[in-house]
Design a protein around this motif. Structure first.
Motif, PDB file in Angstrom:
ATOM      1  N   LEU A   1       0.782  -1.111  -0.008  1.00  0.00           N
ATOM      2  CA  LEU A   1      -0.065  -0.158  -0.027  1.00  0.00           C
ATOM      3  C   LEU A   1       0.788   1.158   0.067  1.00  0.00           C
ATOM      4  CD1 LEU A   1      -2.774  -1.063   2.627  1.00  0.00           C
ATOM      5  CD2 LEU A   1      -3.071  -0.547  -0.032  1.00  0.00           C
ATOM      6  N   GLN A   2       1.806   1.215   0.899  1.00  0.00           N
ATOM      7  CA  GLN A   2       2.567   2.259   0.941  1.00  0.00           C
ATOM      8  C   GLN A   2       3.510   2.374  -0.592  1.00  0.00           C
ATOM      9  OE1 GLN A   2       4.938   3.156   4.444  1.00  0.00           O
ATOM     10  NE2 GLN A   2       6.511   4.292   3.533  1.00  0.00           N
ATOM     11  N   SER A   3       3.958   1.423  -0.936  1.00  0.00           N
ATOM     12  CA  SER A   3       4.645   1.576  -2.394  1.00  0.00           C
ATOM     13  C   SER A   3       3.588   2.185  -3.377  1.00  0.00           C
ATOM     14  CB  SER A   3       5.006   0.350  -2.511  1.00  0.00           C
ATOM     15  OG  SER A   3       6.081  -0.285  -1.869  1.00  0.00           O
ATOM     16  N   MET A   4       2.433   1.773  -3.262  1.00  0.00           N
ATOM     17  CA  MET A   4       1.348   2.246  -4.244  1.00  0.00           C
ATOM     18  C   MET A   4       1.467   3.659  -4.288  1.00  0.00           C
ATOM     19  SD  MET A   4      -2.354   0.807  -5.127  1.00  0.00           S
ATOM     20  CE  MET A   4      -3.055   1.433  -3.422  1.00  0.00           C
ATOM     21  N   ASP A   5       1.271   4.294  -2.913  1.00  0.00           N
ATOM     22  CA  ASP A   5       1.219   5.636  -2.773  1.00  0.00           C
ATOM     23  C   ASP A   5       2.287   6.287  -3.468  1.00  0.00           C
ATOM     24  OD1 ASP A   5      -1.074   5.124  -1.002  1.00  0.00           O
ATOM     25  OD2 ASP A   5       0.429   5.356   0.939  1.00  0.00           O
ATOM     26  N   PHE A   6       3.630   5.827  -3.375  1.00  0.00           N
ATOM     27  CA  PHE A   6       4.670   6.527  -4.053  1.00  0.00           C
ATOM     28  C   PHE A   6       4.309   6.760  -5.467  1.00  0.00           C
ATOM     29  CE2 PHE A   6       9.484   7.109  -3.661  1.00  0.00           C
ATOM     30  CZ  PHE A   6       9.507   8.499  -4.283  1.00  0.00           C
ATOM     31  N   LEU A   7       4.038   5.303  -6.173  1.00  0.00           N
ATOM     32  CA  LEU A   7       3.695   4.944  -7.419  1.00  0.00           C
ATOM     33  C   LEU A   7       2.622   6.189  -7.901  1.00  0.00           C
ATOM     34  CD1 LEU A   7       4.026   3.950 -10.063  1.00  0.00           C
ATOM     35  CD2 LEU A   7       2.346   1.997  -9.266  1.00  0.00           C
ATOM     36  N   GLU A   8       1.541   6.301  -7.249  1.00  0.00           N
ATOM     37  CA  GLU A   8       0.421   7.156  -7.544  1.00  0.00           C
ATOM     38  C   GLU A   8       0.817   8.600  -7.679  1.00  0.00           C
ATOM     39  OE1 GLU A   8      -3.373   7.472  -8.741  1.00  0.00           O
ATOM     40  OE2 GLU A   8      -2.357   5.648  -8.415  1.00  0.00           O
ATOM     41  N   LEU A   9       1.696   9.020  -6.562  1.00  0.00           N
ATOM     42  CA  LEU A   9       1.842  10.514  -6.401  1.00  0.00           C
ATOM     43  C   LEU A   9       3.148  10.872  -7.822  1.00  0.00           C
ATOM     44  CD1 LEU A   9       2.468  10.773  -2.652  1.00  0.00           C
ATOM     45  CD2 LEU A   9       0.570  11.730  -4.227  1.00  0.00           C
TER      46      LEU A   9
ATOM     47  N   SER B   1      14.307   6.383   9.529  1.00  0.00           N
ATOM     48  CA  SER B   1      15.255   5.323   9.058  1.00  0.00           C
ATOM     49  C   SER B   1      14.232   3.836   9.289  1.00  0.00           C
ATOM     50  CB  SER B   1      16.369   5.500  10.068  1.00  0.00           C
ATOM     51  OG  SER B   1      16.005   5.100  11.471  1.00  0.00           O
ATOM     52  N   ASP B   2      13.471   3.835  10.285  1.00  0.00           N
ATOM     53  CA  ASP B   2      12.590   2.704  10.519  1.00  0.00           C
ATOM     54  C   ASP B   2      11.675   2.217   9.202  1.00  0.00           C
ATOM     55  OD1 ASP B   2      10.973   4.923  11.048  1.00  0.00           O
ATOM     56  OD2 ASP B   2       9.666   3.584  12.463  1.00  0.00           O
ATOM     57  N   GLN B   3      11.611   3.497   8.274  1.00  0.00           N
ATOM     58  CA  GLN B   3      10.695   3.178   7.195  1.00  0.00           C
ATOM     59  C   GLN B   3      11.605   3.059   5.860  1.00  0.00           C
ATOM     60  OE1 GLN B   3       7.097   3.648   6.789  1.00  0.00           O
ATOM     61  NE2 GLN B   3       7.287   2.994   8.738  1.00  0.00           N
ATOM     62  N   TRP B   4      12.737   2.582   5.892  1.00  0.00           N
ATOM     63  CA  TRP B   4      13.708   2.425   4.901  1.00  0.00           C
ATOM     64  C   TRP B   4      13.198   1.470   4.216  1.00  0.00           C
ATOM     65  CZ3 TRP B   4      16.912   4.720   1.949  1.00  0.00           C
ATOM     66  CH2 TRP B   4      17.716   4.088   1.137  1.00  0.00           C
ATOM     67  N   GLY B   5      12.646   0.364   4.467  1.00  0.00           N
ATOM     68  CA  GLY B   5      12.475  -0.875   3.691  1.00  0.00           C
ATOM     69  C   GLY B   5      11.014  -0.454   2.761  1.00  0.00           C
TER      70      GLY B   5
ATOM     71  N   ALA C   1      10.967   0.128  -1.526  1.00  0.00           N
ATOM     72  CA  ALA C   1       9.927  -0.742  -2.009  1.00  0.00           C
ATOM     73  C   ALA C   1       9.159   0.227  -2.856  1.00  0.00           C
ATOM     74  CB  ALA C   1       9.129  -1.443  -1.289  1.00  0.00           C
ATOM     75  N   GLY C   2       8.920   1.320  -2.609  1.00  0.00           N
ATOM     76  CA  GLY C   2       7.959   2.157  -3.531  1.00  0.00           C
ATOM     77  C   GLY C   2       9.057   2.808  -4.696  1.00  0.00           C
ATOM     78  N   VAL C   3      10.461   2.777  -4.537  1.00  0.00           N
ATOM     79  CA  VAL C   3      11.188   3.370  -5.630  1.00  0.00           C
ATOM     80  C   VAL C   3      11.212   2.288  -6.482  1.00  0.00           C
ATOM     81  CG1 VAL C   3      13.573   3.724  -5.948  1.00  0.00           C
ATOM     82  CG2 VAL C   3      12.792   4.891  -3.808  1.00  0.00           C
ATOM     83  N   GLU C   4      11.337   1.056  -6.182  1.00  0.00           N
ATOM     84  CA  GLU C   4      11.453  -0.192  -6.960  1.00  0.00           C
ATOM     85  C   GLU C   4      10.337  -0.286  -7.760  1.00  0.00           C
ATOM     86  OE1 GLU C   4      12.963  -3.510  -8.631  1.00  0.00           O
ATOM     87  OE2 GLU C   4      13.908  -2.005  -7.695  1.00  0.00           O
TER      88      GLU C   4
END
Length: 426
Positions: free
Chosen positions: A174-182, A195-199, A203-206
């Motif tokens: 879901l968070q990766s999809m957010d990055f893709l949508e934005l 830093s706890d969000q790095w993964g 994943a959104g970048v990928e």
């Protein structure tokens, strides 16, 4: 345009980056759209979230365009990052109400306008809500190898201990999809977070690379720690400092910064202040030369409290702090500020209509003195005060007229030990 990367590096605000050199080059080309997400898992954001909002603000001041994303969808699930057990799920109505409150908190700290660096807010429920499960699995899920998801540290640690539901396992999608949508909607090229969000960020970048053959970046900030080993943003009792004034009063918020450990204040000034390097170095130098004056702490407390709560609330907090220690008029404080100030100190509570006990009794029952006899000695030695007036008699009893706003007394033993009395409403 300000070199934001150099500024963040000096402030020790860079923990990880997908490619810092490429990101620096991208930022130098012109305004870059970036975002940070905030899940509504409580009715307010807290000091850890404030750090992330201020990172967005720093990018905006450097000419870039920040997006504040509120997790209207992801907040219904809960991020498993940093959690040792499954979160409880909140109702849709509760999450929707929290989304509105968090929207307001973020919007007060960023500048909203139509210019190239004007900030705006979005909710990920806008694109997640209309999507069917089949669409989600086909369009997003197929890009996530299960073996790679299982290798994530958050997943591994939970599977080895308390386990993890499919709901939380799917959060990264879901968070990766957010990055893709934005990225698709607004050309967003950078996501920031702790830093706890790095993964989740990478994943959104990928996902952007796989789906759109696009290039995006992730940047995280370090975990903020305190020199004494206690958790940043928590009271001694483990309670959270919130941005909502109803949950953490502006007075308590001000006092958190004012009472910062000398070993932490430089770090806090770098992270939460917008003062220049030269100004911060000068404040730290003054603090080292005159530690009792708490010059850097005072500057930090005033700046951050004004930023979050406004100049008037900051002025009220300062006035209350001064008045409690005999440097201002207690009767000039409004009831809300006085009540908030006394909530931070030892105090005695009396029933409505109950006769006022002696000052010695109140000093003992509030905890300022260990016993009534110790309280009487403090009075005899001239070290006891009620509403900043010295108590002259060991048998003194406050008058109902002494009650501030008809409910409160401020007790003081010596110069620095403050307590209070609160009479319940009838």
């Amino acid at each position: 345009m300000t070199d934001i990367i150099d500024d963040l590096a000096w402030r020790d605000l860079i923990a990880q980056s997908t490619d810092l050199g490429d990101l620096r080059a991208l930022l130098a080309e012109g305004p870059v759209t970036l975002y940070c997400g905030f899940d509504p898992t409580a009715p307010s954001l807290h000091l850890g979230n404030l750090l992330q909002i201020l990172v967005l603000r720093r990018f905006q001041l450097a000419g870039h365009k920040p997006i504040g994303l509120v997790g209207g969808a992801t907040g219904l699930i809960g991020d498993p990052s940093g959690k040792s057990a499954e979160r409880g799920l909140n109702s849709e109505e509760t999450v929707a109400a929290w989304v509105e409150r968090i929207h307001g908190q973020v919007s007060r700290l960023l500048e909203f306008h139509d210019g190239p660096n004007g900030a705006f807010m979005v909710s990920n429920l806008d694109w997640t809500g209309p999507m069917s499960a089949i669409e989600f699995l086909r369009d997003v899920g197929k890009h996530f190898p299960v073996n790679r998801m299982l290798a994530r540290e958050t997943v591994k640690s939970r599977l080895d201990t308390t386990g993890m539901s499919y709901t939380e396992f799917s959060y990264v999608l879901l968070q990766s999809m957010d990055f893709l949508e934005l990225f698709r909607r607004y050309g967003c090229r950078l996501q920031t977070g702790g830093s706890d969000q790095w993964g989740n960020l990478t994943a959104g970048v990928e996902l952007i690379r796989r789906v759109e053959s696009g290039t995006a970046h992730a940047l995280t900030t370090p975990l903020l720690t305190k020199a004494d080993g206690t958790k940043f943003g928590k009271t001694a009792g483990g309670e959270t400092y919130w941005l909502d004034p109803e949950l953490t009063s502006p007075y308590a918020f001000y006092q958190f910064w004012f009472n910062a450990d000398d070993r932490d204040v430089e770090k806090y000034l770098k992270v939460f202040s917008f003062r220049s390097r030269e100004e911060i170095e000068d404040l730290v130098k003054q603090g080292a030369e005159r530690p009792a004056a708490r010059i850097p702490q005072r500057a930090l407390a005033e700046e951050v409290t004004t930023l979050v709560h406004g100049a008037d609330e900051c002025a009220s907090a300062i006035a209350a702090s001064r008045a409690l220690f005999g440097q201002g008029e207690l009767r000039e404080l409004d009831e809300r500020t006085l009540r908030a100030a006394l909530a931070e100190v030892p105090r005695a509570e009396l029933a409505a209509g109950e006769p006022l006990p002696s000052v010695a009794d109140l000093l003992a029952s509030s905890g300022l003195c260990k016993s009534k006899s110790e309280a009487r000695r403090a009075i005899a030695q001239g070290g006891a005060y009620v509403n900043n007036a010295k108590v002259e008699s060991e048998d003194a009893v406050p008058s109902p007229d002494d009650l501030l706003h008809g409910r409160f007394l401020v007790l003081r033993r010596g110069k620095r030990n403050i307590g209070g009395v609160e009479v319940a409403r009838g």
